[in-house]
Design an enzyme around this catalytic site. Sequence first.
Site, PDB file in Angstrom:
ATOM      1  N   LYS A  48       0.853  -1.189   0.000  1.00 39.11           N
ATOM      2  CA  LYS A  48       0.000   0.000   0.000  1.00 39.11           C
ATOM      3  C   LYS A  48       0.898   1.253   0.000  1.00 39.11           C
ATOM      4  O   LYS A  48       2.115   1.141   0.075  1.00 39.11           O
ATOM      5  CB  LYS A  48      -0.923  -0.010   1.214  1.00 39.11           C
ATOM      6  CG  LYS A  48      -1.394  -1.386   1.650  1.00 39.11           C
ATOM      7  CD  LYS A  48      -2.219  -2.140   0.609  1.00 39.11           C
ATOM      8  CE  LYS A  48      -2.670  -3.476   1.182  1.00 39.11           C
ATOM      9  NZ  LYS A  48      -3.305  -4.380   0.288  1.00 39.11           N
TER      10      LYS A  48
HETATM   11  C1  LIG Z   1      -3.821  -5.661   1.357  1.00 36.40           C
HETATM   12  C2  LIG Z   1      -5.252  -5.907   1.545  1.00 36.40           C
HETATM   13  C3  LIG Z   1      -5.763  -6.513   2.703  1.00 36.40           C
HETATM   14  C4  LIG Z   1      -4.887  -7.107   3.765  1.00 36.40           C
HETATM   15  O1  LIG Z   1      -4.101  -6.164   4.434  1.00 36.40           O
HETATM   16  P1  LIG Z   1      -3.044  -6.654   5.518  1.00 36.40           P
HETATM   17  O2  LIG Z   1      -2.661  -5.379   6.229  1.00 36.40           O
HETATM   18  O3  LIG Z   1      -1.895  -7.267   4.796  1.00 36.40           O
HETATM   19  O4  LIG Z   1      -3.735  -7.596   6.426  1.00 36.40           O
HETATM   20  C5  LIG Z   1      -7.135  -6.630   2.828  1.00 36.40           C
HETATM   21  N1  LIG Z   1      -7.970  -6.195   1.876  1.00 36.40           N
HETATM   22  C6  LIG Z   1      -7.519  -5.622   0.745  1.00 36.40           C
HETATM   23  C7  LIG Z   1      -8.497  -5.134  -0.279  1.00 36.40           C
HETATM   24  C8  LIG Z   1      -6.141  -5.477   0.528  1.00 36.40           C
HETATM   25  O5  LIG Z   1      -5.695  -4.941  -0.612  1.00 36.40           O
END
Ligand SMILES: *Cc1c(COP(=O)(O)O)cnc(C)c1O
Length: 380
Positions: free
Chosen positions: A182
């Site tokens: 992200k």
């Molecule tokens: C990356 C992501 C997650 C998971 O996030 P984490 O912090 O790695 O648990 C959940 N939902 C979406 C849509 C994502 O892109």
Amino acid sequence: MSRINVMQPWFGEEETAAVAEVLASGWVAQGPRVAAFERAFAAHQEADHAVAVSSCTAGLHLALLVAGVGAGDDVVLPSFSFIATANAATYLGARPVFADVDPVTGNVTAETVAEVLTRDTRAVVVVDQGGVPVDLDPVRRLCDPQGIVVVEDAACAAGSTYRGRPAGAGAEIAAWSFHPRKLLTTGEGGMVTTSRPEWAERVARLREHAMSVSAAERHASVLAPAEQYPEVGFNYRMTDLQAAVGLVQLGRLDEMVARRRALAEGYAKALEEVDGLRLVADPPHGTTNFQSCWVEVEEEFPLSRDELLVHLARADISARRGIMAAHRQPAYRYRYGGGLPLPGTERLTDQTLILPLHHQLSESDQARVVEALCRAGRAR
Ligand SMILES: *Cc1c(COP(=O)(O)O)cnc(C)c1O
């Protein structure tokens, strides 16, 4: 010629200094930096309450739990998402019911949600997929009167906007990710934001074993007060080391979004010349941070999506297959039997790929990617 990465976090010396300061303080677990990061994130996102957790997956789990989801309930959510979206509902013994997505935005709509609502639907999870804000208001107009909680999986959405406000600001409860895929990253980490103080308080307790007195409070007094455990909780805490990085990264967020949007604009201009590649774009109701800058490889393009990935890899350009579809994975395939067809989901998961886009991508590297795409476009 060097490798062009699809994604790369952006750190400076400030993050290093912030971590060193936490180490020197002797307090590395959840403490004052986590509290400061929560306040700063809530202010930036125009959220009433923010509670830091260890990941977005943990945040979704707790969000669904405080929304009242339990065994035997249905949770409507997109198959077109990272698997964590479906897993969070499954942890609670609920059944994920897959809603299709609009092939233009990659997000569920009030219509695709309405198609699959069941009598047992307790919650709906909407996702700002790849940073494109979901059109939340119509989904809430559908669900709120029926007492169905809408949870926003805003994992990708820090820096995106919805109807002139930060994405997630209009959610009753939202979960965020600070994974390095992200924009804003703390290594691992997440946040829950909510407009309901009682949910914020319960999430804060549940992330810490449901302890009645927080660890920070106990350590603040010489004679620690006795704690109680009124329910079964979890260890979903963020550390002060992570929060210190998060505070610096949050300060960089607007700059990261501006850079990404400029680079995406560059791709959009260049791809006007290439038939058969459709680039993700802002929806009418908001702006994306281009967390995932995807293109759909359409029928008229000379190469298939997978052939285009190979073509890019030969030029040492690392692109990625588009977002996955949970209903095709072994973990969910058997639960999905009898579900409605998901044509929007299958089209996007089969035909999209994610282009390299990150803060430090240079104009010359981007030109190399564009050149490779143009060459493929003329390949026939
Ligand atoms: C990356 C992501 C997650 C998971 O996030 P984490 O912090 O790695 O648990 C959940 N939902 C979406 C849509 C994502 O892109």
